[in-house]
Design an enzyme around this catalytic site. Structure first.
Site, PDB file in Angstrom:
ATOM      1  N   ASP A 159     -13.978   5.668   1.608  1.00 31.63           N
ATOM      2  CA  ASP A 159     -12.879   5.612   2.567  1.00 31.63           C
ATOM      3  C   ASP A 159     -12.123   6.932   2.662  1.00 31.63           C
ATOM      4  O   ASP A 159     -11.660   7.313   3.733  1.00 31.63           O
ATOM      5  CB  ASP A 159     -11.914   4.484   2.199  1.00 31.63           C
ATOM      6  CG  ASP A 159     -10.909   4.262   3.309  1.00 31.63           C
ATOM      7  OD1 ASP A 159     -11.339   4.111   4.463  1.00 31.63           O
ATOM      8  OD2 ASP A 159      -9.699   4.274   3.034  1.00 31.63           O
ATOM      9  N   ASP A 160     -11.991   7.642   1.548  1.00 32.19           N
ATOM     10  CA  ASP A 160     -11.239   8.916   1.582  1.00 32.19           C
ATOM     11  C   ASP A 160     -11.938   9.926   2.472  1.00 32.19           C
ATOM     12  O   ASP A 160     -11.299  10.744   3.118  1.00 32.19           O
ATOM     13  CB  ASP A 160     -11.110   9.494   0.168  1.00 32.19           C
ATOM     14  CG  ASP A 160     -10.489   8.483  -0.757  1.00 32.19           C
ATOM     15  OD1 ASP A 160      -9.348   8.098  -0.512  1.00 32.19           O
ATOM     16  OD2 ASP A 160     -11.180   8.039  -1.694  1.00 32.19           O
ATOM     17  N   ASN A 166      -0.709  11.859   1.276  1.00 27.50           N
ATOM     18  CA  ASN A 166       0.014  10.697   0.752  1.00 27.50           C
ATOM     19  C   ASN A 166       0.402  10.935  -0.695  1.00 27.50           C
ATOM     20  O   ASN A 166      -0.270  11.702  -1.371  1.00 27.50           O
ATOM     21  CB  ASN A 166      -0.908   9.464   0.794  1.00 27.50           C
ATOM     22  CG  ASN A 166      -1.186   9.002   2.207  1.00 27.50           C
ATOM     23  OD1 ASN A 166      -0.308   9.047   3.048  1.00 27.50           O
ATOM     24  ND2 ASN A 166      -2.408   8.576   2.438  1.00 27.50           N
ATOM     25  N   ARG A 217      -8.445  10.453  -8.787  1.00 31.23           N
ATOM     26  CA  ARG A 217      -7.627  11.139  -7.771  1.00 31.23           C
ATOM     27  C   ARG A 217      -6.927  10.075  -6.939  1.00 31.23           C
ATOM     28  O   ARG A 217      -7.311   9.773  -5.822  1.00 31.23           O
ATOM     29  CB  ARG A 217      -8.512  12.046  -6.903  1.00 31.23           C
ATOM     30  CG  ARG A 217      -7.770  13.164  -6.229  1.00 31.23           C
ATOM     31  CD  ARG A 217      -7.827  13.107  -4.717  1.00 31.23           C
ATOM     32  NE  ARG A 217      -7.372  11.840  -4.195  1.00 31.23           N
ATOM     33  CZ  ARG A 217      -7.744  11.317  -3.027  1.00 31.23           C
ATOM     34  NH1 ARG A 217      -8.598  11.935  -2.277  1.00 31.23           N
ATOM     35  NH2 ARG A 217      -7.265  10.155  -2.602  1.00 31.23           N
ATOM     36  N   TYR A 240       0.840  -1.192   0.000  1.00 29.93           N
ATOM     37  CA  TYR A 240       0.000   0.000   0.000  1.00 29.93           C
ATOM     38  C   TYR A 240       0.877   1.246   0.000  1.00 29.93           C
ATOM     39  O   TYR A 240       1.990   1.195  -0.515  1.00 29.93           O
ATOM     40  CB  TYR A 240      -1.071  -0.065   1.124  1.00 29.93           C
ATOM     41  CG  TYR A 240      -2.247   0.726   0.656  1.00 29.93           C
ATOM     42  CD1 TYR A 240      -2.988   0.292  -0.442  1.00 29.93           C
ATOM     43  CD2 TYR A 240      -2.552   1.948   1.212  1.00 29.93           C
ATOM     44  CE1 TYR A 240      -4.007   1.062  -0.960  1.00 29.93           C
ATOM     45  CE2 TYR A 240      -3.571   2.729   0.693  1.00 29.93           C
ATOM     46  CZ  TYR A 240      -4.290   2.283  -0.395  1.00 29.93           C
ATOM     47  OH  TYR A 240      -5.276   3.061  -0.919  1.00 29.93           O
ATOM     48  N   LYS A 242      -5.924  -2.195  -1.540  1.00 29.11           N
ATOM     49  CA  LYS A 242      -6.844  -2.051  -0.399  1.00 29.11           C
ATOM     50  C   LYS A 242      -7.442  -3.393  -0.022  1.00 29.11           C
ATOM     51  O   LYS A 242      -7.581  -3.722   1.152  1.00 29.11           O
ATOM     52  CB  LYS A 242      -7.984  -1.091  -0.756  1.00 29.11           C
ATOM     53  CG  LYS A 242      -7.556   0.356  -0.644  1.00 29.11           C
ATOM     54  CD  LYS A 242      -8.284   1.080   0.466  1.00 29.11           C
ATOM     55  CE  LYS A 242      -7.420   2.186   1.017  1.00 29.11           C
ATOM     56  NZ  LYS A 242      -8.111   3.377   1.410  1.00 29.11           N
ATOM     57  N   GLU A 245     -13.446   4.586  -3.726  1.00 29.97           N
ATOM     58  CA  GLU A 245     -12.050   4.859  -3.403  1.00 29.97           C
ATOM     59  C   GLU A 245     -11.403   5.771  -4.436  1.00 29.97           C
ATOM     60  O   GLU A 245     -11.476   5.498  -5.633  1.00 29.97           O
ATOM     61  CB  GLU A 245     -11.317   3.503  -3.382  1.00 29.97           C
ATOM     62  CG  GLU A 245      -9.873   3.557  -3.031  1.00 29.97           C
ATOM     63  CD  GLU A 245      -9.649   3.945  -1.583  1.00 29.97           C
ATOM     64  OE1 GLU A 245     -10.492   3.629  -0.725  1.00 29.97           O
ATOM     65  OE2 GLU A 245      -8.631   4.600  -1.302  1.00 29.97           O
ATOM     66  N   ASP A 246     -10.793   6.848  -3.961  1.00 28.83           N
ATOM     67  CA  ASP A 246      -9.996   7.728  -4.817  1.00 28.83           C
ATOM     68  C   ASP A 246     -10.763   8.285  -6.022  1.00 28.83           C
ATOM     69  O   ASP A 246     -10.248   8.344  -7.144  1.00 28.83           O
ATOM     70  CB  ASP A 246      -8.686   7.048  -5.245  1.00 28.83           C
ATOM     71  CG  ASP A 246      -7.683   7.036  -4.091  1.00 28.83           C
ATOM     72  OD1 ASP A 246      -8.024   7.525  -3.001  1.00 28.83           O
ATOM     73  OD2 ASP A 246      -6.550   6.562  -4.272  1.00 28.83           O
TER      74      ASP A 246
HETATM   75  P1  NAD Z   1      -8.861  17.305  -2.626  1.00 28.11           P
HETATM   76  O1  NAD Z   1      -8.293  17.574  -3.962  1.00 28.11           O
HETATM   77  O2  NAD Z   1     -10.314  17.056  -2.467  1.00 28.11           O
HETATM   78  O3  NAD Z   1      -8.513  18.532  -1.655  1.00 28.11           O
HETATM   79  C1  NAD Z   1      -7.305  19.173  -1.611  1.00 28.11           C
HETATM   80  C2  NAD Z   1      -7.511  20.463  -0.846  1.00 28.11           C
HETATM   81  O4  NAD Z   1      -6.228  21.016  -0.562  1.00 28.11           O
HETATM   82  C3  NAD Z   1      -8.292  21.537  -1.573  1.00 28.11           C
HETATM   83  O5  NAD Z   1      -9.180  22.166  -0.685  1.00 28.11           O
HETATM   84  C4  NAD Z   1      -7.219  22.559  -2.002  1.00 28.11           C
HETATM   85  O6  NAD Z   1      -7.702  23.897  -2.043  1.00 28.11           O
HETATM   86  C5  NAD Z   1      -6.224  22.396  -0.891  1.00 28.11           C
HETATM   87  N1  NAD Z   1      -4.867  22.771  -1.253  1.00 28.11           N
HETATM   88  C6  NAD Z   1      -4.129  22.306  -2.274  1.00 28.11           C
HETATM   89  N2  NAD Z   1      -2.918  22.897  -2.276  1.00 28.11           N
HETATM   90  C7  NAD Z   1      -2.911  23.736  -1.224  1.00 28.11           C
HETATM   91  C8  NAD Z   1      -1.967  24.637  -0.713  1.00 28.11           C
HETATM   92  N3  NAD Z   1      -0.765  24.773  -1.272  1.00 28.11           N
HETATM   93  N4  NAD Z   1      -2.298  25.358   0.385  1.00 28.11           N
HETATM   94  C9  NAD Z   1      -3.512  25.224   0.957  1.00 28.11           C
HETATM   95  N5  NAD Z   1      -4.446  24.387   0.517  1.00 28.11           N
HETATM   96  C10 NAD Z   1      -4.143  23.655  -0.576  1.00 28.11           C
HETATM   97  O7  NAD Z   1      -8.049  16.071  -2.049  1.00 28.11           O
HETATM   98  P2  NAD Z   1      -8.417  15.131  -0.815  1.00 28.11           P
HETATM   99  O8  NAD Z   1      -9.200  13.966  -1.284  1.00 28.11           O
HETATM  100  O9  NAD Z   1      -8.999  15.932   0.278  1.00 28.11           O
HETATM  101  O10 NAD Z   1      -6.970  14.592  -0.423  1.00 28.11           O
HETATM  102  C11 NAD Z   1      -5.969  15.486   0.004  1.00 28.11           C
HETATM  103  C12 NAD Z   1      -4.779  14.706   0.505  1.00 28.11           C
HETATM  104  O11 NAD Z   1      -5.164  13.948   1.629  1.00 28.11           O
HETATM  105  C13 NAD Z   1      -4.179  13.737  -0.521  1.00 28.11           C
HETATM  106  O12 NAD Z   1      -2.791  13.927  -0.576  1.00 28.11           O
HETATM  107  C14 NAD Z   1      -4.450  12.379   0.063  1.00 28.11           C
HETATM  108  O13 NAD Z   1      -3.379  11.497  -0.153  1.00 28.11           O
HETATM  109  C15 NAD Z   1      -4.563  12.688   1.529  1.00 28.11           C
HETATM  110  N6  NAD Z   1      -5.345  11.668   2.194  1.00 28.11           N
HETATM  111  C16 NAD Z   1      -4.770  11.042   3.244  1.00 28.11           C
HETATM  112  C17 NAD Z   1      -5.419  10.039   3.873  1.00 28.11           C
HETATM  113  C18 NAD Z   1      -4.793   9.376   5.052  1.00 28.11           C
HETATM  114  O14 NAD Z   1      -5.274   8.446   5.566  1.00 28.11           O
HETATM  115  N7  NAD Z   1      -3.706   9.833   5.519  1.00 28.11           N
HETATM  116  C19 NAD Z   1      -6.668   9.641   3.428  1.00 28.11           C
HETATM  117  C20 NAD Z   1      -7.269  10.312   2.359  1.00 28.11           C
HETATM  118  C21 NAD Z   1      -6.584  11.335   1.747  1.00 28.11           C
END
Ligand code: NAD
Length: 539
Positions: free
Chosen positions: A261-262, A400, A149, A96, A167, A238-239
């Protein structure tokens, strides 16, 4: 006990579910017509694992290790899962995140053999029929993506199939879902990633993405087909790109056994980390003010669950929402901004617009959670400001893979003089700052979704409700020991994950029984029923 399904000879060795390779006994070699097809030495599964470890560890890169492990999964399922379960720390980051991110980027180049189910717009009108091509009828967990995504890596089209495959391997390893009850699905609706479309080895539909009503109709046909063919299956979205993720969740959550899950899994794991952090900071959960960098599906999902968590502590919905602040690419999320999505509106506060650093100084959060996909956004100034305001600043860099984390573990500890309570989405190695070694926990959704799935499978849930994610967060936080906390970890070690999944599954099933969301009768001994169901890869 795995049955041999009447197969003999090479047909057994070529069947990943049945193959034991050199571990077939003398008696089995006679009975199953394997004489001559195997070398003389009869090895135990433990010896075979030793050989796997030697082979995998001598590879020169993690992507090579990924390829080797996927080949093992295709060859000898039980050996793959036992290796993964017994060495989960070492191999979860390979099967993963972070390595699966690279595997998806390179999917078309490292492809060896098909796995999972592919649906394209060309299949419109016949999705239910082609599902009959799947070799089993009792699928219980479907993980589906459209590849738009993938992690924080953007639109990877059909290359995103690595994610449902990865997953589901965690559903099996972490919660004992039976491998033959898992179905990875790629809804290949094209890709807007021009580089991919022009890659001569690309394996997906070489068109721009299907969008709008035609897209929704294809998803609807897919969901209906799954319900008809596999009526007990849980569908995990997912994604998907955030607007689609929210729209699909909204459309199906009350109608179908499903979750995203996201949005929901991430929420639960982050909430668990915040719960556990209060045991280090000594703060009361209900007193916290929390700021998010990023206002997409991950961050908003966390906030939505935190509203439920605050309400469970006695706060009103409005008060709960007031504790949660967002900063996105355009600054603090405030009333009057005309670029906000519907999911942002409950958190748009009456406040003047501010940039990120100023917003922290003004709002003074105790907890800062990054979910942006934008690396380096937790700068020294940001971390230092959090450490000025708080004795023990909570800093979660959830993006991530590792290359996208808002800051590294070393930065968080160094810039806060070792006071940060840090966690990340992808793993970081232990860090020593000012003579103290920190082993930060990984806010990995794998602590949550396998247990949710297991609970749903056991009770044959009709729906997944918010209470299930809330209780999952509580159960996960309860598994964090004082020893874990003393090392700076707000999550239990990964090798405790089967226990974590069991605790979550029990609680989730109990909610289903109590709220009339279960189709299966409640067993007299729930834990025993779950333990009996769980996949056992030992032979
Ligand atoms: P998304 O595209 O829906 O949201 C991204 C957000 O970040 C948007 O609101 C955007 O405006 C903001 N953003 C982007 N660049 C920015 C910057 N430089 N400054 C301020 N804000 C900024 O994406 P998402 O689905 O919410 O996922 C975001 C991240 O979260 C991904 O990298 C994903 O890998 C991570 N994530 C982690 C986990 C975990 O378990 N750790 C789970 C899901 C998602």
């Amino acid at each position: 006990m795995t049955q041999d399904q009447g197969l003999t000879g090479f047909n057994i060795l070529l069947n990943a579910a049945l193959n034991k390779s050199t571990a077939f006994t003398e008696e089995e070699r006679d009975r199953l017509k394997l004489r001559g097809l195997l070398p003389a030495a009869i090895g135990s599964q433990a010896t075979q694992i030793e050989r796997v470890l030697e082979n995998v560890r001598r590879k020169e890169s993690d992507i090579e290790r990924y390829i080797a492990l996927m080949a093992l999964m295709a060859r000898n399922e039980r050996l793959f899962y036992r290796t993964l379960m017994d060495h989960i720390d070492e191999f979860m980051p390979i099967v993963y995140t972070p390595t699966v991110g690279q595997a998806c980027r390179e999917f078309a180049h490292i492809f060896r053999q098909p796995r999972g189910f592919y649906i394209t717009p060309h299949d419109k009108g016949r999705i239910r029929t082609i599902l009959d091509n799947w070799p089993t009828n009792d699928v219980r967990v479907v993980v589906v993506t459209d590849g738009q995504r993938i992690l924080g890596l953007g639109d990877l089209g059909a290359n995103g199939m690595g994610i449902p495959i990865g997953k589901l391997s965690l559903y099996v390893a972490c919660a004992g879902i039976q491998p033959n009850q898992c179905l990875p699905v790629m809804l290949d609706v094209g890709t807007n990633n021009k580089d991919l479309r022009e890659d001569s080895l690309y394996l997906g539909v070489r068109k721009e993405r299907l969008e709008g009503a035609a897209y929704d109709e294809l998803v609807e046909e897919f969901v209906a087909a799954v319900q008809d063919k596999f009526p007990r299956a849980l569908i995990q979205f997912e994604d998907f790109l955030t607007p689609n993720a929210y729209r699909l969740l909204g459309a199906y959550r009350d109608r179908v056994l499903c979750f995203n899950d996201d949005i929901q899994g991430t929420a639960s794991v982050a909430l668990a980390g915040v719960y556990a952090s209060t045991r280090i900071s000594g703060l009361d959960f209900s007193d916290l003010t929390i700021m998010f960098l990023g206002a997409g599906s991950a961050a908003t999902g966390i906030a939505d669950l935190m509203v439920e968590a605050f309400q469970a502590e006695g706060l009103s919905r409005e008060d709960a929402q007031r504790r949660l602040w967002f900063v996105d690419i355009n600054g603090l999320v405030v009333k009057g901004r005309d670029d906000l999505a519907a999911h942002n509106l409950p958190y748009a506060h009456d406040h003047k617009p501010l940039a990120f650093a100023q917003a922290i100084k003004s709002v003074k959060p105790q907890v800062l959670i990054g979910a942006t996909g934008a690396p380096g956004t937790f700068t020294e100034e940001i971390v230092a400001t959090m450490a000025q305001i708080n004795e023990r600043p909570v800093i979660f860099a959830l993006s991530n893979p590792t290359s996208r984390a808002e800051c590294t573990a070393e930065q968080a500890y160094t810039w806060s003089q070792g006071r940060a309570i840090f966690s990340s989405g992808s793993p970081f190695a232990p860090v020593t700052v000012n003579g103290k070694t920190f082993a930060p926990g990984q806010g990995n959704n794998a602590y949550i979704f396998p247990g949710i799935g297991l609970g749903a499978v056991i009770c044959e849930a009709s729906h997944i409700c918010d209470d299930m994610f809330l209780v999952a967060a509580k159960k996960l936080a309860e598994q964090v020991t004082d020893e874990d906390l003393s090392k700076g970890a707000v999550y239990p070690p990964l090798n405790a994950i089967r226990n974590v999944s069991m605790e979550i599954a029990k609680a989730v099933a109990q909610i289903a029984y109590d709220q009339d969301l279960a189709n299966a009768p409640e067993p007299p001994a729930l834990e025993q029923a779950i333990a009996e169901y769980m996949y056992d890869p030992y032979y």
